[in-house]
Design a protein around this motif. Structure first.
Motif, PDB file in Angstrom:
ATOM      1  N   VAL A 162      -0.633  21.844   4.243  1.00 12.10           N
ATOM      2  CA  VAL A 162      -0.087  20.226   5.003  1.00 12.10           C
ATOM      3  C   VAL A 162      -0.067  19.325   4.264  1.00 12.10           C
ATOM      4  N   VAL A 163      -0.937  18.880   3.489  1.00 11.96           N
ATOM      5  CA  VAL A 163      -0.738  17.495   2.564  1.00 11.96           C
ATOM      6  C   VAL A 163       0.115  17.751   1.581  1.00 11.96           C
ATOM      7  N   ALA A 164       0.479  19.071   0.918  1.00  8.09           N
ATOM      8  CA  ALA A 164       1.416  19.352   0.107  1.00  8.09           C
ATOM      9  C   ALA A 164       2.902  19.160   0.614  1.00  8.09           C
ATOM     10  N   PHE A 165       2.892  19.986   1.740  1.00 10.96           N
ATOM     11  CA  PHE A 165       4.205  19.756   2.543  1.00 10.96           C
ATOM     12  C   PHE A 165       4.763  18.183   2.760  1.00 10.96           C
ATOM     13  N   VAL A 185       0.761  -1.011   0.010  1.00 10.63           N
ATOM     14  CA  VAL A 185      -0.089   0.190   0.001  1.00 10.63           C
ATOM     15  C   VAL A 185       0.994   1.353  -0.065  1.00 10.63           C
ATOM     16  N   ASP A 186       0.869   1.995  -1.247  1.00 14.47           N
ATOM     17  CA  ASP A 186       1.773   3.341  -1.211  1.00 14.47           C
ATOM     18  C   ASP A 186       1.093   4.243  -0.547  1.00 14.47           C
ATOM     19  N   TYR A 187       1.593   5.572  -0.337  1.00 14.38           N
ATOM     20  CA  TYR A 187       1.238   6.620  -0.070  1.00 14.38           C
ATOM     21  C   TYR A 187       0.044   7.143  -0.809  1.00 14.38           C
ATOM     22  N   PRO A 188      -0.848   7.864  -0.346  1.00 11.98           N
ATOM     23  CA  PRO A 188      -2.121   8.379  -1.285  1.00 11.98           C
ATOM     24  C   PRO A 188      -1.625   9.342  -2.035  1.00 11.98           C
ATOM     25  N   ASP A 189      -2.362   9.578  -3.242  1.00 12.07           N
ATOM     26  CA  ASP A 189      -1.948  10.711  -3.886  1.00 12.07           C
ATOM     27  C   ASP A 189      -2.642  12.059  -3.201  1.00 12.07           C
ATOM     28  N   PHE A 190      -2.465  13.185  -3.636  1.00 17.66           N
ATOM     29  CA  PHE A 190      -2.613  14.394  -2.999  1.00 17.66           C
ATOM     30  C   PHE A 190      -4.198  14.442  -2.815  1.00 17.66           C
TER      31      PHE A 190
END
Length: 133
Positions: free
Chosen positions: A56-59, A29-34
């Protein structure tokens, strides 16, 4: 009775014994997209403004591209958003990041690597990318 189904999760910091590996099915399970991570933050920290959530999410997503001992997961994104809300933060700044980096990075070496100029550079890149969308 049916044998239970057991789900093991791992961040690959400890080795799993070969006998256990042979009895497992693997699913990465990879990190989710933005977009998906934004949905998660909205669900778990709904009080956060759109601007703060996006920053926060983008950072955090940009931080995951850095060479870190432990990259922050989605749980850290949520924790950081909630931490910033508790501090009445409206948007990220280098000072806010320096004061709260421990919410997303769990190793002192990682914190030292990102504190100061690297954090400012990441924030500048994030703001430029967000402004372009």
């Amino acid at each position: 009775p049916e044998p239970p189904i057991v789900i093991l999760t791992s961040n690959r910091t400890r080795e799993v014994h070969d006998a256990l590996k042979r009895r497992c099915l693997y699913h990465w399970v990879d990190y989710p997209d933005f977009t998906r991570e934004m949905q998660i933050v909205h669900a778990r920290a709904p009080e956060a403004t759109e601007r703060l959530s996006r920053e926060v999410v983008a950072f955090v997503q940009k931080l995951r591209t850095e060479d870190l001992f432990k990259k922050p997961g989605v749980a850290e994104t949520i924790d950081w958003a909630k931490c910033l809300l508790a501090l009445d933060v409206i948007s990220l700044s280098p000072e806010v990041i320096a004061d709260t980096l421990g919410a997303i990075l769990k190793y002192q070496d990682d914190i030292q690597k990102i504190t100061g100029s690297p954090a400012r550079k990441i924030l500048d890149e994030v703001r430029a990318e967000l402004a372009a969308t």
